[in-house]
Write a protein that holds these residues in place. Structure first.
Motif, PDB file in Angstrom:
ATOM      1  N   LEU A  84       7.503  -5.480  -7.043  1.00 54.86           N
ATOM      2  CA  LEU A  84       7.301  -6.453  -8.119  1.00 54.86           C
ATOM      3  C   LEU A  84       7.745  -5.908  -9.467  1.00 54.86           C
ATOM      4  O   LEU A  84       8.154  -6.669 -10.351  1.00 54.86           O
ATOM      5  CB  LEU A  84       5.830  -6.860  -8.179  1.00 54.86           C
ATOM      6  N   ILE A  85       7.687  -4.581  -9.607  1.00 52.40           N
ATOM      7  CA  ILE A  85       8.054  -3.968 -10.879  1.00 52.40           C
ATOM      8  C   ILE A  85       9.525  -4.197 -11.209  1.00 52.40           C
ATOM      9  O   ILE A  85       9.938  -4.121 -12.370  1.00 52.40           O
ATOM     10  CB  ILE A  85       7.711  -2.458 -10.851  1.00 52.40           C
ATOM     11  N   TRP A  86      10.354  -4.505 -10.193  1.00 52.66           N
ATOM     12  CA  TRP A  86      11.769  -4.805 -10.440  1.00 52.66           C
ATOM     13  C   TRP A  86      11.958  -6.149 -11.134  1.00 52.66           C
ATOM     14  O   TRP A  86      12.980  -6.394 -11.749  1.00 52.66           O
ATOM     15  CB  TRP A  86      12.545  -4.821  -9.126  1.00 52.66           C
ATOM     16  N   ARG A  87      11.023  -7.050 -10.921  1.00 49.44           N
ATOM     17  CA  ARG A  87      11.122  -8.422 -11.455  1.00 49.44           C
ATOM     18  C   ARG A  87      12.366  -9.146 -10.912  1.00 49.44           C
ATOM     19  O   ARG A  87      13.055  -9.866 -11.623  1.00 49.44           O
ATOM     20  CB  ARG A  87      11.128  -8.425 -12.986  1.00 49.44           C
ATOM     21  N   GLY A  88      12.644  -8.914  -9.667  1.00 46.45           N
ATOM     22  CA  GLY A  88      13.789  -9.518  -9.000  1.00 46.45           C
ATOM     23  C   GLY A  88      14.091  -8.767  -7.719  1.00 46.45           C
ATOM     24  O   GLY A  88      13.345  -7.879  -7.306  1.00 46.45           O
ATOM     25  N   SER A  89      15.197  -9.103  -7.097  1.00 45.87           N
ATOM     26  CA  SER A  89      15.537  -8.492  -5.811  1.00 45.87           C
ATOM     27  C   SER A  89      16.285  -7.175  -5.942  1.00 45.87           C
ATOM     28  O   SER A  89      16.516  -6.489  -4.949  1.00 45.87           O
ATOM     29  CB  SER A  89      16.384  -9.471  -4.990  1.00 45.87           C
ATOM     30  N   THR A  90      16.680  -6.818  -7.154  1.00 47.03           N
ATOM     31  CA  THR A  90      17.366  -5.547  -7.381  1.00 47.03           C
ATOM     32  C   THR A  90      16.707  -4.821  -8.557  1.00 47.03           C
ATOM     33  O   THR A  90      16.166  -5.461  -9.468  1.00 47.03           O
ATOM     34  CB  THR A  90      18.856  -5.754  -7.704  1.00 47.03           C
ATOM     35  N   PRO A  91      16.755  -3.507  -8.561  1.00 49.06           N
ATOM     36  CA  PRO A  91      16.109  -2.771  -9.656  1.00 49.06           C
ATOM     37  C   PRO A  91      16.927  -2.849 -10.941  1.00 49.06           C
ATOM     38  O   PRO A  91      18.162  -2.955 -10.895  1.00 49.06           O
ATOM     39  CB  PRO A  91      16.068  -1.340  -9.125  1.00 49.06           C
ATOM     40  N   PRO A  92      16.285  -2.795 -12.093  1.00 45.96           N
ATOM     41  CA  PRO A  92      17.028  -2.665 -13.345  1.00 45.96           C
ATOM     42  C   PRO A  92      17.890  -1.411 -13.315  1.00 45.96           C
ATOM     43  O   PRO A  92      17.551  -0.430 -12.650  1.00 45.96           O
ATOM     44  CB  PRO A  92      15.922  -2.552 -14.403  1.00 45.96           C
ATOM     45  N   ASP A 102       5.774   1.077  -6.495  1.00 42.78           N
ATOM     46  CA  ASP A 102       5.215  -0.218  -6.114  1.00 42.78           C
ATOM     47  C   ASP A 102       5.459  -0.472  -4.627  1.00 42.78           C
ATOM     48  O   ASP A 102       5.751  -1.587  -4.212  1.00 42.78           O
ATOM     49  CB  ASP A 102       5.785  -1.336  -6.977  1.00 42.78           C
ATOM     50  N   VAL A 103       5.387   0.604  -3.833  1.00 39.81           N
ATOM     51  CA  VAL A 103       5.529   0.482  -2.385  1.00 39.81           C
ATOM     52  C   VAL A 103       4.266   1.021  -1.718  1.00 39.81           C
ATOM     53  O   VAL A 103       3.724   2.044  -2.126  1.00 39.81           O
ATOM     54  CB  VAL A 103       6.762   1.240  -1.851  1.00 39.81           C
ATOM     55  N   SER A 104       3.812   0.321  -0.712  1.00 44.25           N
ATOM     56  CA  SER A 104       2.641   0.746   0.045  1.00 44.25           C
ATOM     57  C   SER A 104       3.051   1.719   1.149  1.00 44.25           C
ATOM     58  O   SER A 104       4.238   1.897   1.441  1.00 44.25           O
ATOM     59  CB  SER A 104       1.953  -0.475   0.671  1.00 44.25           C
ATOM     60  N   VAL A 186       5.929  10.804  -9.513  1.00 46.16           N
ATOM     61  CA  VAL A 186       5.237   9.771  -8.740  1.00 46.16           C
ATOM     62  C   VAL A 186       4.416  10.415  -7.627  1.00 46.16           C
ATOM     63  O   VAL A 186       4.776  11.457  -7.093  1.00 46.16           O
ATOM     64  CB  VAL A 186       6.199   8.741  -8.112  1.00 46.16           C
ATOM     65  N   TRP A 187       3.299   9.772  -7.306  1.00 49.06           N
ATOM     66  CA  TRP A 187       2.564  10.132  -6.104  1.00 49.06           C
ATOM     67  C   TRP A 187       3.433   9.830  -4.892  1.00 49.06           C
ATOM     68  O   TRP A 187       4.178   8.840  -4.896  1.00 49.06           O
ATOM     69  CB  TRP A 187       1.272   9.327  -5.986  1.00 49.06           C
ATOM     70  N   GLU A 188       3.304  10.645  -3.849  1.00 48.03           N
ATOM     71  CA  GLU A 188       4.109  10.456  -2.645  1.00 48.03           C
ATOM     72  C   GLU A 188       3.221  10.252  -1.425  1.00 48.03           C
ATOM     73  O   GLU A 188       2.363  11.085  -1.123  1.00 48.03           O
ATOM     74  CB  GLU A 188       5.027  11.663  -2.435  1.00 48.03           C
ATOM     75  N   VAL A 240      -2.061  -0.502  -0.383  1.00 47.25           N
ATOM     76  CA  VAL A 240      -2.048  -0.438  -1.848  1.00 47.25           C
ATOM     77  C   VAL A 240      -0.625  -0.229  -2.362  1.00 47.25           C
ATOM     78  O   VAL A 240       0.136   0.588  -1.840  1.00 47.25           O
ATOM     79  CB  VAL A 240      -2.961   0.690  -2.355  1.00 47.25           C
ATOM     80  N   ARG A 241      -0.279  -0.984  -3.408  1.00 48.93           N
ATOM     81  CA  ARG A 241       0.994  -0.809  -4.110  1.00 48.93           C
ATOM     82  C   ARG A 241       0.695  -0.717  -5.603  1.00 48.93           C
ATOM     83  O   ARG A 241      -0.106  -1.478  -6.130  1.00 48.93           O
ATOM     84  CB  ARG A 241       1.938  -1.998  -3.890  1.00 48.93           C
ATOM     85  N   ASN A 242       1.356   0.185  -6.296  1.00 52.22           N
ATOM     86  CA  ASN A 242       1.319   0.187  -7.753  1.00 52.22           C
ATOM     87  C   ASN A 242       2.495   1.001  -8.283  1.00 52.22           C
ATOM     88  O   ASN A 242       3.259   1.582  -7.514  1.00 52.22           O
ATOM     89  CB  ASN A 242      -0.034   0.677  -8.302  1.00 52.22           C
ATOM     90  N   GLU A 243       2.634   1.039  -9.590  1.00 48.82           N
ATOM     91  CA  GLU A 243       3.809   1.631 -10.222  1.00 48.82           C
ATOM     92  C   GLU A 243       3.837   3.151 -10.161  1.00 48.82           C
ATOM     93  O   GLU A 243       4.791   3.776 -10.633  1.00 48.82           O
ATOM     94  CB  GLU A 243       3.879   1.203 -11.685  1.00 48.82           C
TER      95      GLU A 243
END
Length: 254
Positions: A84-92, A102-104, A186-188, A240-243
């Motif tokens: 969701l953090i991409w705000r679309g189907s491809t990353p900025p 933002d991946v579980s 990032v946490w892994e 869980v998903r988050n940034e």
């Protein structure tokens, strides 16, 4: 299906980790010192104890986490939910070389299955023991580079950039095996269920179908340095998903 060559261009380099004894966890007599240095009580660190020695089969692990660029190839080919953090189907553009977030845990597992089919190589998440071996080597060091904290070697709240950064931006923070970004950024996700030490590969904690929280390692750009220690264990539900949550790849060596 995405072309194997196109995906291969986006794959991280891998390093080989041999089968050798290594130290995992934190000794009981150091728990109080951790509380004084990083906050909390000694019981806050009990999950890291007892410290013990393991010998795992050899494996390969990615030098850096999976990037948004590689994850975008998966999204385009599979039709899976984009972060969701991409705000679309491809990353900025500015996020393409950053670790995907933002991946579980479940998302990461699905990605590994897709990549394995695409590349005809069995990719997976590292176990938490593999992750710790790759991060600290065999000598039980506190951080990937050694025992002393150095804010220039990691992207954490203690002197970091205050935001996610492209993979490999802190080469001086490399682990003994040459892995990067294992402290902060990032946490892994790891493959492992949340279970007490001592670590045992055959006690069910590596059952991919078992319910329960999964272990994450490494800390993030938003966390203080105590979470970036190689022995630090964190856990979340696999949905869980988050940034702040990403992952890196591993392969078994047979």
């Amino acid at each position: 299906m995405s072309g194997r060559r196109d995906v291969s261009d986006l794959l991280p380099d891998f390093v080989f980790v041999p089968s050798q004894p290594f130290i995992i966890g934190t000794p009981d007599h150091e728990l109080g010192a951790l509380a004084k240095a990083f906050g909390g009580t000694r019981e806050s660190y009990r999950e890291e104890s007892p410290q013990h020695t393991l010998t795992l089969p050899p494996f390969a692990i990615a030098r850096t986490p999976v990037t948004s660029a590689l994850y975008a190839a998966y999204i385009a080919d599979s039709g899976a939910r984009p972060p969701l953090i991409w705000r679309g189907s491809t990353p900025p553009d500015e996020m393409r070389d950053c670790p995907v977030t933002d991946v579980s845990w479940e998302d990461a597992q699905q990605f590994c299955r897709w990549l394995s089919e695409t590349m005809a190589t069995q990719y997976r998440l590292p176990t938490e023991a593999e992750w710790e071996h790759a991060a600290r080597g065999s000598d039980g060091r506190r951080f990937p580079w050694g025992n002393g904290w150095d804010p220039s070697r990691a992207n954490t709240r203690d002197g970091g950039h205050g935001e996610i950064m492209p993979v490999g931006m802190n080469p001086s923070g490399a682990s003994p095996f040459g892995c990067l970004d294992m402290a902060g950024n990032v946490w892994e996700w790891t493959a492992s269920l949340d279970a007490p030490y001592p670590y045992r590969r055959d006690d069910g904690r590596e059952d991919a179908l078992a319910p329960g929280r999964r272990i994450l390692r490494g800390g993030s750009f938003a966390n203080p340095r105590g979470f970036a220690r190689c022995a630090c264990r964190f856990r979340l539900a696999p949905t869980v998903r988050n940034e702040f949550l990403g992952f890196r790849l591993a392969c078994s060596i047979t």
